[in-house]
Design a protein around this motif. Structure first.
Motif, PDB file in Angstrom:
ATOM      1  N   SER A  86      50.827  -4.133   7.740  1.00  0.00           N
ATOM      2  CA  SER A  86      51.213  -2.772   8.103  1.00  0.00           C
ATOM      3  C   SER A  86      52.451  -2.429   7.288  1.00  0.00           C
ATOM      4  N   TYR A  87      52.719  -1.165   7.150  1.00  0.00           N
ATOM      5  CA  TYR A  87      53.911  -0.744   6.419  1.00  0.00           C
ATOM      6  C   TYR A  87      55.098  -0.693   7.366  1.00  0.00           C
ATOM      7  N   GLU A  88      56.188  -1.282   6.901  1.00  0.00           N
ATOM      8  CA  GLU A  88      57.410  -1.352   7.692  1.00  0.00           C
ATOM      9  C   GLU A  88      58.507  -0.606   6.945  1.00  0.00           C
ATOM     10  N   VAL A  89      59.266   0.190   7.679  1.00  0.00           N
ATOM     11  CA  VAL A  89      60.385   0.934   7.107  1.00  0.00           C
ATOM     12  C   VAL A  89      61.617   0.652   7.953  1.00  0.00           C
ATOM     13  N   VAL A  90      62.718   0.355   7.279  1.00  0.00           N
ATOM     14  CA  VAL A  90      64.005   0.168   7.944  1.00  0.00           C
ATOM     15  C   VAL A  90      64.990   1.124   7.283  1.00  0.00           C
ATOM     16  N   VAL A  91      65.623   1.949   8.117  1.00  0.00           N
ATOM     17  CA  VAL A  91      66.598   2.926   7.650  1.00  0.00           C
ATOM     18  C   VAL A  91      67.938   2.596   8.289  1.00  0.00           C
ATOM     19  N   LYS A  92      68.994   2.543   7.472  1.00  0.00           N
ATOM     20  CA  LYS A  92      70.355   2.327   7.983  1.00  0.00           C
ATOM     21  C   LYS A  92      71.044   3.673   8.101  1.00  0.00           C
ATOM     22  N   THR A  93      71.640   3.887   9.273  1.00  0.00           N
ATOM     23  CA  THR A  93      72.372   5.133   9.489  1.00  0.00           C
ATOM     24  C   THR A  93      73.805   4.809   9.873  1.00  0.00           C
ATOM     25  N   PRO A  94      74.738   5.671   9.515  1.00  0.00           N
ATOM     26  CA  PRO A  94      76.131   5.407   9.867  1.00  0.00           C
ATOM     27  C   PRO A  94      76.419   5.550  11.361  1.00  0.00           C
ATOM     28  N   THR A  95      75.614   6.334  12.079  1.00  0.00           N
ATOM     29  CA  THR A  95      75.894   6.590  13.491  1.00  0.00           C
ATOM     30  C   THR A  95      74.917   5.924  14.446  1.00  0.00           C
ATOM     31  N   GLN A  96      73.711   5.595  13.991  1.00  0.00           N
ATOM     32  CA  GLN A  96      72.689   5.058  14.878  1.00  0.00           C
ATOM     33  C   GLN A  96      72.298   3.622  14.569  1.00  0.00           C
ATOM     34  N   GLY A  97      72.891   3.026  13.587  1.00  0.00           N
ATOM     35  CA  GLY A  97      72.514   1.660  13.214  1.00  0.00           C
ATOM     36  C   GLY A  97      71.202   1.639  12.461  1.00  0.00           C
ATOM     37  N   LEU A  98      70.357   0.679  12.813  1.00  0.00           N
ATOM     38  CA  LEU A  98      69.069   0.534  12.132  1.00  0.00           C
ATOM     39  C   LEU A  98      67.956   1.249  12.887  1.00  0.00           C
ATOM     40  N   ILE A  99      67.097   1.890  12.133  1.00  0.00           N
ATOM     41  CA  ILE A  99      65.868   2.477  12.665  1.00  0.00           C
ATOM     42  C   ILE A  99      64.728   1.720  11.986  1.00  0.00           C
TER      43      ILE A  99
END
Length: 127
Positions: A86-99
């Motif tokens: 499956s496709y996995e995406v990880v996004v780093k945000t300055p206010t919410q941490g990891l998505i």
């Protein structure tokens, strides 16, 4: 033009979450009255951006979704296949941490991550 129902569902979720489309020639769109009618915006036929947003649903590409992350100071940290294929995406945000999201396509995974970014409270870290 054929497109998966999941892509349309994610586009609807992003629209409801408040993602504002700034129409450009070449954008992939679906008619709101008939979502199975997918096409490319070639000629706005004198319609204003507001009219276009009212008539069409924007189906953002992976590149456009990544631009939306960047506009919100989020960084695409990882995008690829996981062991379950499956496709996995990880996004780093300055206010919410990891998505982190997993989906059947990279486009859907990015769309779901952007939806989380738009709808989660700023102080709640996501794992």
């Amino acid at each position: 033009m054929s497109i998966s129902v999941e892509v349309i569902d994610v586009a609807i979720e992003l629209d409801k979450a408040g993602l504002i489309w700034h129409p450009e020639i070449g954008d992939e769109i679906a008619m709101r009255e008939s979502l199975e009618r997918v096409s490319i915006l070639v000629d706005p036929q004198g319609m204003t951006p507001r009219d276009l947003r009212h008539t069409f649903l924007w189906l953002p590409t992976v590149e456009q979704l990544v631009q939306q992350f960047e506009a919100r100071q989020a960084m695409l940290y990882h995008a690829g296949l996981n062991q379950g294929l499956s496709y996995e995406v990880v996004v780093k945000t300055p206010t919410q941490g990891l998505i982190e999201t997993v989906a059947s396509s990279l486009r859907i995974a990015c769309g779901r991550a952007l939806n989380q970014l738009l709808t989660m409270p700023e102080s709640a870290p996501i794992h």
